[in-house]
Design an enzyme around this catalytic site. Structure first.
Site, PDB file in Angstrom:
ATOM      1  N   ASN A 136      14.318 -33.603  22.746  1.00  0.00           N
ATOM      2  CA  ASN A 136      14.247 -33.584  24.209  1.00  0.00           C
ATOM      3  C   ASN A 136      12.801 -33.589  24.713  1.00  0.00           C
ATOM      4  O   ASN A 136      12.542 -33.334  25.875  1.00  0.00           O
ATOM      5  CB  ASN A 136      15.000 -32.363  24.765  1.00  0.00           C
ATOM      6  CG  ASN A 136      14.415 -31.042  24.266  1.00  0.00           C
ATOM      7  OD1 ASN A 136      13.388 -31.031  23.594  1.00  0.00           O
ATOM      8  ND2 ASN A 136      15.052 -29.936  24.611  1.00  0.00           N
ATOM      9  N   HIS A 138      10.356 -31.590  23.561  1.00  0.00           N
ATOM     10  CA  HIS A 138       9.637 -30.320  23.501  1.00  0.00           C
ATOM     11  C   HIS A 138       8.519 -30.347  22.468  1.00  0.00           C
ATOM     12  O   HIS A 138       8.581 -31.080  21.491  1.00  0.00           O
ATOM     13  CB  HIS A 138      10.587 -29.123  23.302  1.00  0.00           C
ATOM     14  CG  HIS A 138      11.187 -28.959  21.943  1.00  0.00           C
ATOM     15  ND1 HIS A 138      12.519 -28.631  21.766  1.00  0.00           N
ATOM     16  CD2 HIS A 138      10.669 -29.041  20.702  1.00  0.00           C
ATOM     17  CE1 HIS A 138      12.757 -28.517  20.465  1.00  0.00           C
ATOM     18  NE2 HIS A 138      11.665 -28.763  19.809  1.00  0.00           N
TER      19      HIS A 138
END
Ligand code: GLP
Length: 250
Positions: A136, A138
């Site tokens: 995602n 991160h």
């Protein structure tokens, strides 16, 4: 940003490990920022081999890990402390007093975060920060959010991260739901950043992070603003970003 495309995982690991090796050869008392995950494993194996062959000396270097699960201690095989001992620290001659990871069992999270930031400052800051990238976007455990969280902090993990990391646990319910992580400012203050990305499944997030808008919804996108950031990836991970990259790699 500088982009270095490797043929495959092994070639990517060779290139990344050589950059880290160059750092310690040039500055034996350097401060590394280190990461966990599958992406850096090959590079760690090579650093350990080169140490065993007497090529590298870590005796004056220090290291700060990006993150740690809250609730897991050094004896837990899923803790990042355990991962680092197993995959790198037990195989190189970096002094124990120079190896830092947030304490997942700390009683007072705020104090632990402040202690960690102060320890980084106390060593003069990070010279080269190694990073992976989550599905995602991160980095560390800086999850997509409405704002960039700056300093080391305790964070709730997103469903996507819990799902991705459940492969290391017996059951999904065992995955901790919170973690300590360096913040975006902590990472951006590193003098150099080296991000490793591997596999086709990361191709889309690599394109969004490095060629899309800079946004806290894709935390790695902030690296576009870092003055000395290098991305080393294999052909699968570079499959979408290749077309954006000029011949110089920039
Ligand atoms: C975890 C770590 C990150 C890491 C990411 C990707 O969530 N906290 O620091 O970059 O996973 O891991 P992998 O390299 O296994 O894909």
């Amino acid at each position: 940003m500088r982009f270095i495309e490797a043929v495959d995982y092994e070639d990517m690991s060779q290139k990344a490990a050589r950059i880290l090796a160059a750092q310690i050869i040039m500055e034996p008392d350097c401060v590394f920022g280190l990461a966990t995950g599958d992406s850096p494993l090959g590079a760690y194996r090579l650093l350990a081999e080169w140490r065993a062959a007497g090529v590298l000396d870590f005796s004056r270097a220090s290291a700060f890990n990006l993150d740690e699960y809250r609730g897991l201690g050094p004896d837990s095989p899923q803790s990042y402390r355990f991962f680092m001992e197993e995959n790198l620290f037990s195989k190189i001659n970096m002094l124990e007093a120079n190896r830092f990871i947030p304490d997942g069992l700390a009683g007072d999270p705020d104090a632990e975060c402040a202690r960690y930031e102060a320890a980084i400052d106390g060593r003069g800051g990070i010279d080269i920060q190694l990073l992976g990238i989550g599905n995602n976007g991160h980095i560390g455990f800086n999850e997509p959010s409405d704002e960039f969280k700056t300093d080391t902090h305790l964070t709730d993990l997103t469903k996507s991260t819990i799902d991705a990391n459940s492969r290391f646990f017996e059951q999904r319910a065992d995955v901790p739901v919170q973690a300590y992580t360096m913040g975006i400012r902590t990472i951006m203050r590193a003098r150099k950043v080296l991000l490793i990305v591997s596999g086709e499944r990361k191709a889309e997030i690599a394109e969004r992070a490095f060629f899309g808008a800079v946004t806290p919804q894709v935390p790695a996108s902030i690296l576009q603003l870092h003055g000395d950031a290098t991305v080393v990836g294999d052909a699968g991970a570079f499959s979408l970003i290749r077309r954006h990259i000029g011949r110089t790699g920039n």
